[in-house]
Design a protein around this motif. Structure first.
Motif, short mmCIF file in Angstrom:
data_model
loop_
_atom_site.label_atom_id
_atom_site.label_comp_id
_atom_site.label_asym_id
_atom_site.label_seq_id
_atom_site.Cartn_x
_atom_site.Cartn_y
_atom_site.Cartn_z
N PRO A 33 9.95 -16.01 -17.97
CA PRO A 33 8.88 -15.24 -18.64
C PRO A 33 7.70 -14.89 -17.28
CG PRO A 33 9.30 -17.31 -19.79
CD PRO A 33 10.07 -17.40 -18.65
N LEU A 34 7.50 -15.71 -16.53
CA LEU A 34 6.60 -15.54 -15.32
C LEU A 34 7.23 -14.14 -14.72
CD1 LEU A 34 5.11 -18.94 -14.71
CD2 LEU A 34 4.23 -17.26 -15.95
N CYS A 35 8.45 -14.32 -14.47
CA CYS A 35 9.22 -13.19 -13.84
C CYS A 35 8.81 -11.83 -14.43
CB CYS A 35 10.27 -13.40 -13.14
SG CYS A 35 10.66 -14.83 -12.07
N GLY A 36 9.02 -11.88 -15.62
CA GLY A 36 8.66 -10.64 -16.58
C GLY A 36 7.25 -10.06 -16.29
N GLN A 37 6.22 -11.26 -16.29
CA GLN A 37 5.18 -10.58 -16.02
C GLN A 37 4.74 -10.14 -14.62
OE1 GLN A 37 2.35 -14.17 -16.81
NE2 GLN A 37 3.31 -14.42 -18.89
N ALA A 38 5.47 -10.84 -13.90
CA ALA A 38 5.24 -10.35 -12.22
C ALA A 38 6.05 -8.98 -12.24
CB ALA A 38 5.93 -11.31 -11.24
N GLN A 39 6.82 -8.59 -13.00
CA GLN A 39 7.57 -7.28 -13.09
C GLN A 39 6.52 -6.25 -13.20
OE1 GLN A 39 10.33 -6.11 -12.03
NE2 GLN A 39 10.79 -4.15 -13.21
N ILE A 40 5.69 -6.35 -14.26
CA ILE A 40 4.49 -5.51 -14.45
C ILE A 40 3.78 -5.30 -13.48
CG2 ILE A 40 2.73 -5.05 -16.18
CD1 ILE A 40 4.36 -6.61 -17.95
N VAL A 41 3.31 -6.28 -12.63
CA VAL A 41 2.50 -6.48 -11.60
C VAL A 41 3.20 -5.66 -10.44
CG1 VAL A 41 1.38 -7.82 -9.81
CG2 VAL A 41 1.06 -8.35 -12.15
N VAL A 42 4.55 -5.94 -10.18
CA VAL A 42 4.98 -5.24 -9.03
C VAL A 42 5.31 -3.54 -8.99
CG1 VAL A 42 7.27 -5.01 -7.94
CG2 VAL A 42 6.33 -7.34 -8.15
N GLN A 43 5.27 -3.46 -10.36
CA GLN A 43 5.42 -1.91 -10.68
C GLN A 43 4.15 -1.20 -10.40
OE1 GLN A 43 6.85 -1.94 -14.83
NE2 GLN A 43 8.82 -1.88 -14.12
N ALA A 44 2.98 -1.93 -10.67
CA ALA A 44 1.62 -1.47 -10.51
C ALA A 44 1.38 -1.39 -9.13
CB ALA A 44 0.68 -2.16 -11.12
N LEU A 45 1.66 -2.29 -8.30
CA LEU A 45 1.50 -2.43 -6.97
C LEU A 45 2.28 -1.06 -6.15
CD1 LEU A 45 1.88 -6.22 -6.21
CD2 LEU A 45 -0.08 -4.98 -5.76
N ALA A 46 3.23 -1.02 -6.67
CA ALA A 46 4.34 0.35 -6.29
C ALA A 46 3.75 1.57 -6.31
CB ALA A 46 5.69 -0.09 -6.80
N ARG A 47 3.07 1.51 -7.72
CA ARG A 47 2.44 2.99 -7.82
C ARG A 47 0.99 2.75 -7.00
NH1 ARG A 47 3.79 1.53 -13.12
NH2 ARG A 47 1.84 0.48 -13.38
N LEU A 49 0.46 1.37 -3.90
CA LEU A 49 0.75 1.68 -2.62
C LEU A 49 1.57 2.72 -2.17
CD1 LEU A 49 1.10 -2.34 -2.04
CD2 LEU A 49 -0.63 -0.94 -1.19
N GLY A 50 2.36 3.39 -2.93
CA GLY A 50 3.37 4.40 -2.78
C GLY A 50 4.16 4.31 -1.71
N ASP A 51 4.20 5.08 -0.76
CA ASP A 51 5.28 5.03 0.57
C ASP A 51 4.83 3.97 1.40
OD1 ASP A 51 3.02 6.31 1.67
OD2 ASP A 51 4.13 8.34 2.01
N GLN A 52 3.85 2.89 1.29
CA GLN A 52 3.48 2.01 2.15
C GLN A 52 4.22 0.81 1.90
OE1 GLN A 52 -0.77 1.38 1.60
NE2 GLN A 52 -1.35 2.78 3.42
N LEU A 53 4.99 0.87 0.68
CA LEU A 53 5.65 -0.43 0.23
C LEU A 53 7.11 -0.48 0.13
CD1 LEU A 53 5.45 -3.46 -1.02
CD2 LEU A 53 5.47 -2.11 -3.48
N CYS A 54 7.67 -1.44 0.80
CA CYS A 54 9.17 -1.78 0.64
C CYS A 54 9.33 -3.10 -0.21
CB CYS A 54 9.72 -1.89 2.05
SG CYS A 54 11.55 -2.31 1.85
N PHE A 55 9.82 -2.86 -1.57
CA PHE A 55 10.03 -4.06 -2.32
C PHE A 55 11.51 -4.46 -2.24
CE2 PHE A 55 10.87 -5.51 -6.74
CZ PHE A 55 10.35 -6.94 -6.59
N GLY A 56 11.70 -5.69 -2.13
CA GLY A 56 13.17 -6.15 -2.44
C GLY A 56 13.04 -7.47 -3.21
N PHE A 57 14.30 -7.69 -4.00
CA PHE A 57 14.46 -8.75 -5.03
C PHE A 57 15.69 -9.50 -4.47
CE2 PHE A 57 15.84 -10.43 -9.13
CZ PHE A 57 14.63 -10.79 -9.64
N ARG A 58 15.43 -10.90 -4.77
CA ARG A 58 16.30 -11.66 -4.42
C ARG A 58 16.55 -12.57 -5.79
NH1 ARG A 58 15.83 -13.64 1.79
NH2 ARG A 58 16.27 -11.19 2.71
N ASN A 59 17.67 -12.62 -5.90
CA ASN A 59 18.08 -13.66 -7.28
C ASN A 59 18.03 -14.97 -6.83
OD1 ASN A 59 19.36 -11.62 -8.84
ND2 ASN A 59 20.82 -11.38 -7.17
#
Length: 179
Positions: A33-47, A49-59
């Motif tokens: 559930p905390l990762c679900g909350q984090a997903q919303i934050v990461v999406q907002a950060l991506a918006r 920061l735009g082309d300044q951000l490279c996001f990677g996800f590891r399982n």
């Protein structure tokens, strides 16, 4: 201070180019559930920061607490093999309470995946070694739970709300990446 091992690279699923000044890596669990909350934050950060951000996800499936986390990670990897990793990633986080195999199949159909290949990949656990590699990376990088973030190769020790992560990422952009 914990550093990301190995550094973010071409073996990772990336949103954005490695040449971007800010690298954010999340070790996550699709059923957490905390990762679900984090997903919303990461999406907002991506918006933001735009082309300044490279996001990677590891399982980093925490199977003791989340019995469907590993098969969900396998489904994401199987979708990735068909060029739809991020689409599956987002669907899994959009409905974290529906991660059993029948739901995963519906998501795959929704994405237009080759269903024969998708089902065969899940049944054969084709991507289990990739997931184990992510788990090993997390273990040697000091990950003990999810979500855990690394900013430019250094583990983020603070909260994972938008303001805290943005401040840490803005500061990190001024310094060379670790690793």
């Amino acid at each position: 201070m914990s550093t990301l091992k190995p550094p973010l690279g071409p073996r990772d699923h990336l949103r954005g180019e490695l040449s971007r000044p800010i690298h954010l890596v999340e070790f996550g669990d699709f059923e957490c559930p905390l990762c679900g909350q984090a997903q919303i934050v990461v999406q907002a950060l991506a918006r933001a920061l735009g082309d300044q951000l490279c996001f990677g996800f590891r399982n980093f499936p925490v199977v003791g607490a989340h019995p469907n986390a590993q098969i969900a990670a396998e489904a994401a990897e199987a979708a990735g093999a068909q060029g739809k990793y991020w689409e599956m990633h987002d669907l899994l986080f959009d409905d974290q309470h529906a991660l059993e195999v029948p739901h995963l199949g519906r998501y795959a159909e929704q994405l237009g995946l080759d269903m024969h290949r998708f089902v065969a990949d899940l049944q054969a656990h084709r991507f289990l070694e990739k997931i184990r590699g992510d788990l090993h990376s997390g273990a040697i990088s000091g990950v003990v739970g999810t979500p855990t973030f690394f900013i430019n190769g250094i583990r983020h020790e603070g909260p994972f709300d938008f303001d805290s992560l943005l401040a840490a990422m803005t500061l990190a952009a001024r310094f060379p990446r670790a690793g």
